[in-house]
Design a protein around this motif. Structure first.
Motif, PDB file in Angstrom:
ATOM      1  N   THR A   1      -7.011  14.703  -6.932  1.00 56.28           N
ATOM      2  CA  THR A   1      -7.027  13.297  -7.349  1.00 56.28           C
ATOM      3  C   THR A   1      -5.937  12.507  -6.645  1.00 56.28           C
ATOM      4  O   THR A   1      -6.161  11.359  -6.219  1.00 56.28           O
ATOM      5  N   ASP A   2      -4.749  13.093  -6.493  1.00 57.50           N
ATOM      6  CA  ASP A   2      -3.662  12.392  -5.803  1.00 57.50           C
ATOM      7  C   ASP A   2      -4.021  12.105  -4.354  1.00 57.50           C
ATOM      8  O   ASP A   2      -3.754  11.008  -3.845  1.00 57.50           O
ATOM      9  N   VAL A   3      -4.641  13.057  -3.663  1.00 55.03           N
ATOM     10  CA  VAL A   3      -5.048  12.822  -2.278  1.00 55.03           C
ATOM     11  C   VAL A   3      -6.126  11.748  -2.213  1.00 55.03           C
ATOM     12  O   VAL A   3      -6.114  10.879  -1.327  1.00 55.03           O
ATOM     13  N   GLU A   4      -7.057  11.798  -3.138  1.00 53.90           N
ATOM     14  CA  GLU A   4      -8.143  10.806  -3.137  1.00 53.90           C
ATOM     15  C   GLU A   4      -7.587   9.392  -3.350  1.00 53.90           C
ATOM     16  O   GLU A   4      -7.992   8.444  -2.673  1.00 53.90           O
ATOM     17  N   ARG A   5      -6.650   9.247  -4.279  1.00 55.86           N
ATOM     18  CA  ARG A   5      -6.059   7.930  -4.509  1.00 55.86           C
ATOM     19  C   ARG A   5      -5.217   7.480  -3.333  1.00 55.86           C
ATOM     20  O   ARG A   5      -5.185   6.290  -2.991  1.00 55.86           O
ATOM     21  N   LEU A   6      -4.518   8.411  -2.703  1.00 58.42           N
ATOM     22  CA  LEU A   6      -3.722   8.089  -1.516  1.00 58.42           C
ATOM     23  C   LEU A   6      -4.604   7.483  -0.432  1.00 58.42           C
ATOM     24  O   LEU A   6      -4.297   6.441   0.146  1.00 58.42           O
TER      25      LEU A   6
ATOM     26  N   ALA B   1       0.827  -1.210   0.000  1.00 59.85           N
ATOM     27  CA  ALA B   1       0.000   0.000   0.000  1.00 59.85           C
ATOM     28  C   ALA B   1       0.862   1.261   0.000  1.00 59.85           C
ATOM     29  O   ALA B   1       0.583   2.216  -0.727  1.00 59.85           O
ATOM     30  N   LEU B   2       1.928   1.265   0.802  1.00 60.07           N
ATOM     31  CA  LEU B   2       2.775   2.453   0.891  1.00 60.07           C
ATOM     32  C   LEU B   2       3.537   2.720  -0.401  1.00 60.07           C
ATOM     33  O   LEU B   2       3.833   3.875  -0.729  1.00 60.07           O
ATOM     34  N   ARG B   3       3.848   1.669  -1.138  1.00 60.14           N
ATOM     35  CA  ARG B   3       4.513   1.876  -2.426  1.00 60.14           C
ATOM     36  C   ARG B   3       3.590   2.629  -3.381  1.00 60.14           C
ATOM     37  O   ARG B   3       4.036   3.492  -4.137  1.00 60.14           O
ATOM     38  N   GLY B   4       2.286   2.324  -3.329  1.00 56.47           N
ATOM     39  CA  GLY B   4       1.337   3.091  -4.127  1.00 56.47           C
ATOM     40  C   GLY B   4       1.159   4.500  -3.606  1.00 56.47           C
ATOM     41  O   GLY B   4       1.055   5.455  -4.386  1.00 56.47           O
ATOM     42  N   VAL B   5       1.147   4.648  -2.275  1.00 58.80           N
ATOM     43  CA  VAL B   5       1.020   5.977  -1.676  1.00 58.80           C
ATOM     44  C   VAL B   5       2.200   6.860  -2.076  1.00 58.80           C
ATOM     45  O   VAL B   5       2.045   8.064  -2.299  1.00 58.80           O
ATOM     46  N   ALA B   6       3.384   6.262  -2.172  1.00 60.27           N
ATOM     47  CA  ALA B   6       4.572   7.038  -2.545  1.00 60.27           C
ATOM     48  C   ALA B   6       4.405   7.671  -3.919  1.00 60.27           C
ATOM     49  O   ALA B   6       4.894   8.786  -4.165  1.00 60.27           O
ATOM     50  N   LEU B   7       3.726   6.987  -4.819  1.00 61.31           N
ATOM     51  CA  LEU B   7       3.484   7.567  -6.137  1.00 61.31           C
ATOM     52  C   LEU B   7       2.622   8.825  -6.032  1.00 61.31           C
ATOM     53  O   LEU B   7       2.861   9.822  -6.724  1.00 61.31           O
ATOM     54  N   GLN B   8       1.616   8.764  -5.147  1.00 62.91           N
ATOM     55  CA  GLN B   8       0.747   9.932  -4.988  1.00 62.91           C
ATOM     56  C   GLN B   8       1.488  11.075  -4.303  1.00 62.91           C
ATOM     57  O   GLN B   8       1.320  12.248  -4.672  1.00 62.91           O
ATOM     58  N   VAL B   9       2.308  10.756  -3.310  1.00 63.72           N
ATOM     59  CA  VAL B   9       3.094  11.800  -2.630  1.00 63.72           C
ATOM     60  C   VAL B   9       4.040  12.477  -3.617  1.00 63.72           C
ATOM     61  O   VAL B   9       4.183  13.706  -3.639  1.00 63.72           O
ATOM     62  N   ARG B  10       4.682  11.662  -4.455  1.00 65.64           N
ATOM     63  CA  ARG B  10       5.586  12.234  -5.461  1.00 65.64           C
ATOM     64  C   ARG B  10       4.796  13.083  -6.463  1.00 65.64           C
ATOM     65  O   ARG B  10       5.269  14.132  -6.910  1.00 65.64           O
TER      66      ARG B  10
ATOM     67  N   ASP C   1      -7.199   3.001   2.687  1.00 62.96           N
ATOM     68  CA  ASP C   1      -8.485   2.461   3.119  1.00 62.96           C
ATOM     69  C   ASP C   1      -8.637   1.008   2.691  1.00 62.96           C
ATOM     70  O   ASP C   1      -9.058   0.155   3.468  1.00 62.96           O
ATOM     71  N   TYR C   2      -8.257   0.710   1.454  1.00 58.52           N
ATOM     72  CA  TYR C   2      -8.394  -0.656   0.964  1.00 58.52           C
ATOM     73  C   TYR C   2      -7.475  -1.612   1.733  1.00 58.52           C
ATOM     74  O   TYR C   2      -7.896  -2.697   2.142  1.00 58.52           O
ATOM     75  N   ALA C   3      -6.210  -1.216   1.915  1.00 59.64           N
ATOM     76  CA  ALA C   3      -5.262  -2.086   2.612  1.00 59.64           C
ATOM     77  C   ALA C   3      -5.681  -2.300   4.060  1.00 59.64           C
ATOM     78  O   ALA C   3      -5.605  -3.415   4.583  1.00 59.64           O
ATOM     79  N   ASP C   4      -6.150  -1.241   4.731  1.00 59.03           N
ATOM     80  CA  ASP C   4      -6.559  -1.368   6.132  1.00 59.03           C
ATOM     81  C   ASP C   4      -7.796  -2.249   6.251  1.00 59.03           C
ATOM     82  O   ASP C   4      -7.860  -3.123   7.128  1.00 59.03           O
ATOM     83  N   ALA C   5      -8.760  -2.060   5.366  1.00 51.64           N
ATOM     84  CA  ALA C   5      -9.974  -2.873   5.424  1.00 51.64           C
ATOM     85  C   ALA C   5      -9.680  -4.316   5.096  1.00 51.64           C
ATOM     86  O   ALA C   5     -10.226  -5.245   5.710  1.00 51.64           O
TER      87      ALA C   5
END
Length: 385
Positions: free
Chosen positions: A364-369, A259-268, A374-378
């Motif tokens: 959009t980046d925040v929404e995807r983040l 999940a964090l690897r995907g989040v890193a894309l949004q942060v970047r 949310d998906y990984a936690d659920a």
């Protein structure tokens, strides 16, 4: 010279080395004890039947196997080591019978073992060649004994080394994996928080380049976390301790890292959009102050959500909200801000001519983040996303 002046002259790197050595002392003690046990057991097991009564080759093989980082690696190394040494001994026997224990035999071994074969097997071929060259004398004096005894010693050492590594506190790397994933989340959360604080302080132009540099440097932490997760998963294979020791609660490290690897894309993406906007020469493309104020709060809440995503669970009945509850509160807050800002953009309250694509990209980046978290936690907790 006083002790205080001596300690003052000690370099910071030396002090860090001492602290690191002290912190890792229990691990060094375990490795030392396992190494000693493997060496003694191998000597006792192989000495009665070894040709010279001194099974040094068996002990050397056992030391390699017992010091493998995981039980799985010790088995893999044992297979490769035994196969390579047996192949080397057979090669030495053949070269000796054809050319005798001469320089020609050594040259034939080098020509046959080293250049031949795929490059990815270079280490195995070098081990075959070195074993064959060292065995030339033994195979010359007693061809059959010179072949069988080293092979049996290698096999005995491998068996004892694997057994000790698998049964005496077999290594687990869960702590290193969890720590690497947690550091990655902390770095991303801190960057999101700093970007929010910078936007609120009207420091977009002066800080945007630094934010982008930090976002790009996340790649190093991602690689380190990925290596830690891979080592942790491998350490659970064929490990007796994993039966009695379950992983800590919360999101598993492998799923958290994914999940964090995907989040890193949004942060970047957020950092890149802000940096591009800060240096855009078109004044009509610049973000409005009202949007920046609201987006700053959104980034701070998103940073709290990212950091809370990997918080270890506290004891039952502990004061304050549990990590999942804190994560949900942070995410709900970001979603509320997201809906508010989206409504303002849709109503035309925040838009400026030519800046709509910048607003859309940031939101959009925040929404995807949030969707990734949310998906990984659920998925980890079994709740409905």
């Amino acid at each position: 010279m006083s002790s205080r002046s001596v300690s003052a002259r000690v370099s910071p790197s030396a002090r860090r080395f001492v602290r690191r050595l002290s912190a890792g002392r229990p691990g060094h003690v375990v490795h030392g004890a396992k190494t000693l046990i493997a060496a003694l057991l191998t000597w006792c097991a192989a000495a009665p039947w070894a040709a010279t009564g001194r099974p040094f080759l068996a002990v050397a093989t056992a030391l390699l196997m017992v010091n493998a980082s995981t039980v799985h690696q010790s088995v893999t190394k044992a297979v490769h080591s035994v196969a390579a040494r047996v192949a080397g001994l057979v090669l030495a026997l053949g070269a000796t019978r054809l050319l005798g224990p001469t320089a020609g035999a050594a040259a034939v071994i080098a020509l046959l073992a080293v250049p031949a074969g795929p490059r990815r097997a270079a280490d195995d071929r070098l081990q075959i060649a070195s074993t064959a060259v060292l065995a030339l004398t033994a195979t010359a004096t007693g061809p059959v004994g010179g072949l069988v005894d080293p092979a049996l010693q290698t096999l005995a050492g491998a068996v004892v080394g694997i057994a000790v590594n698998a049964l005496v506190l077999p290594p687990l790397h869960l702590d290193e994996s969890d720590s690497a994933v947690r550091e990655l989340a902390q770095a991303m959360g801190s960057l999101l928080h700093d970007m929010g604080a910078g936007l609120e302080g009207r420091r977009l132009t002066s800080r945007a380049h630094g934010w982008l540099h930090r976002a790009r440097s996340l790649d190093k932490r991602i690689v380190r976390a990925e290596e830690g997760v891979r080592a942790a998963d491998e350490s659970l294979h064929r490990n007796a301790r994993c039966v009695a020791q379950t992983r800590r609660g919360g999101v598993p490290a492998a799923e958290a890292f994914s999940a964090l690897r995907g989040v890193a894309l949004q942060v970047r993406g957020i950092a890149r959009t802000l940096a591009d906007n800060a240096h855009d020469r078109h004044t009509g493309h610049h973000l409005g102050h009202e949007f920046l104020d609201r987006y700053a709060e959104t980034l701070r809440r998103a940073g709290a959500a990212v950091q809370g995503f990997v918080e270890p669970p506290g004891p039952t009945g502990a004061a304050g909200a549990m990590p999942r509850e804190r994560l949900r509160l942070a995410m709900d807050g970001v979603l509320a801000w997201h809906d508010t800002v989206t409504a303002l953009i849709g109503g035309g309250a925040l838009t400026k001519p030519g800046a709509w694509h910048v607003y859309g990209s940031l939101m959009t980046d925040v929404e995807r983040l949030l969707a990734d978290l949310d998906y990984a936690d659920a998925h980890a907790t079994g709740a409905s996303p």
